[in-house]
Scaffold this motif. Structure first.
Motif, PDB file in Angstrom:
ATOM      1  N   THR A  22       0.808  -1.206   0.000  1.00 34.49           N
ATOM      2  CA  THR A  22       0.000   0.000   0.000  1.00 34.49           C
ATOM      3  C   THR A  22       0.851   1.271   0.000  1.00 34.49           C
ATOM      4  N   ASP A  23       1.990   1.235   0.662  1.00 36.71           N
ATOM      5  CA  ASP A  23       2.868   2.410   0.650  1.00 36.71           C
ATOM      6  C   ASP A  23       3.367   2.707  -0.763  1.00 36.71           C
ATOM      7  N   ALA A  24       3.718   1.663  -1.495  1.00 40.41           N
ATOM      8  CA  ALA A  24       4.193   1.849  -2.872  1.00 40.41           C
ATOM      9  C   ALA A  24       3.097   2.427  -3.749  1.00 40.41           C
ATOM     10  N   ALA A  25       1.869   1.946  -3.572  1.00 37.46           N
ATOM     11  CA  ALA A  25       0.751   2.447  -4.369  1.00 37.46           C
ATOM     12  C   ALA A  25       0.517   3.929  -4.125  1.00 37.46           C
ATOM     13  N   ARG A  26       0.619   4.330  -2.859  1.00 31.77           N
ATOM     14  CA  ARG A  26       0.451   5.752  -2.540  1.00 31.77           C
ATOM     15  C   ARG A  26       1.618   6.580  -3.084  1.00 31.77           C
TER      16      ARG A  26
END
Length: 348
Positions: free
Chosen positions: A319-323
């Protein structure tokens, strides 16, 4: 745990088969369907697409059954969904899959709107379901070797990262008009690669662009040539150059330079043969199609996803990468339009 992490394929765990439902049977969906039938640890159970003929074709070639989207998300014999539909559907499908308790693999980007990306990722985290975004280039053996050389200190203290990413031919203007533009549909891979290799988030972006390939792209409100300078939180500088058209083939290179030397991921030729004579040398040109360059990275991506689902560490691209990649891409677009450096913190 859905936060970003490295990955390692465990060799001492019993093989667990993940039962996959594939949403979207276009070009990228067909690729993933083919890989899922090839790789150990996966069973492609069902496919769904609003285009019935597309779903039927993938089902026929893989042995999966055809389901409606609603039926696939509700199916008890499916524990994981692969979202390979158009970008504008990703948020809704991620929200629905998370609510259904399914593990989620989703192609990039999640959305062209950061608020919607954050909404979807917050729902994933609240549901506690495994999640991975499809940044396949993280799993390219050459690119990963550069990342490893940075992480293990081979290049010493990292000073600069350089990324070149050029497509062999421009997309049609009709695609450009709905894709979100070069920074969101193309350079977003490089905006993900930079912090992955450097090991430090991007703090600031300065992007310049031009129309040098196809004037119709400019008429659609976009650019086809771009240069971005990224400043990472640890002070490392990354430069990225992009073009929609490299007449010699698919040009993808990464170079990390530091106090101890450099590490490079170069372009592979179509094959390793070459010849040399008194006054000449010939070699094969670069691959033209993206799958000729990156097919192995897609295989490794699914293997890493399986290892993650089997408990071997956190998400390889969570999720951090997506953000983060969406924020950097939007900051680059803002920088290009306003002609100034933009702090990533300005987005959101």
């Amino acid at each position: 745990m859905t936060r970003d992490a490295g990955f390692a394929v465990s060799t001492d765990r019993p093989e667990v088969v993940r039962r996959i439902g594939l949403l979207g049977c276009g070009r990228i969906g067909r690729l993933h369907a083919s890989l899922l039938t090839e790789l150990a640890g996966f069973e492609l159970v069902a496919v769904a697409d609003v285009a019935e003929a597309a779903a039927a074709g993938v089902a026929e070639s893989t042995g999966a059954r055809v389901e409606s989207i609603d039926g696939l998300l509700a199916a008890d014999d499916i524990d994981t969904v692969a979202i390979c539909t158009s970008t504008d559907t990703h948020v809704d499908l991620v929200l629905r899959a998370a609510a259904a308790g399914k593990a989620i693999f989703c192609e990039k980007p999640i959305s062209l709107d950061y608020a919607l990306v954050d909404q979807a990722m917050t729902a994933v985290e609240a549901a506690g379901v495994p999640f991975m975004i499809g940044f396949n280039r993280r799993f390219d053996p050459g690119h990963r070797s550069v990342r490893d050389a940075v992480a293990n200190g081979t290049v010493g203290e990292l000073h600069t990262l350089r990324i070149t990413s050029r497509d062999p031919a421009p997309p049609p203007p009709e695609y450009v008009a709905v894709s979100g533009g070069i920074f969101l549909d193309m350079v977003i891979h490089d905006f993900d690669m930079a912090p992955y290799v450097v090991g430090s988030p991007v703090a600031e972006v300065y992007a310049r662009g031009a129309v040098r390939v196809d004037p119709r792209i400019g008429e659609a409100g976009d650019i086809d040539t771009a240069v971005s300078v990224l400043v990472h939180e640890d002070g490392t500088l990354t430069t990225i150059d992009n073009s929609r058209e490299a007449v010699y083939g698919f040009d993808q290179r990464v170079e990390a330079f530091g106090s101890g030397g450099m590490a490079v991921s170069d372009n592979p030729a179509r094959h390793a043969g070459w010849s040399i004579g008194r006054d000449r040398r010939t070699s094969e040109p670069l691959p033209w199609f993206f799958l000729d360059r990156y097919l192995e990275s897609y295989r490794q991506e699914w293997r890493a996803f399986h290892a993650y689902l089997s408990g071997a560490g956190g998400s390889p691209a969570g999720t951090d990468a997506a953000r983060a990649c969406t924020k950097v891409a939007l900051a680059a677009g803002k920088s290009w339009r306003e002609g100034r450096p933009v702090r990533v913190s300005e987005i959101g």
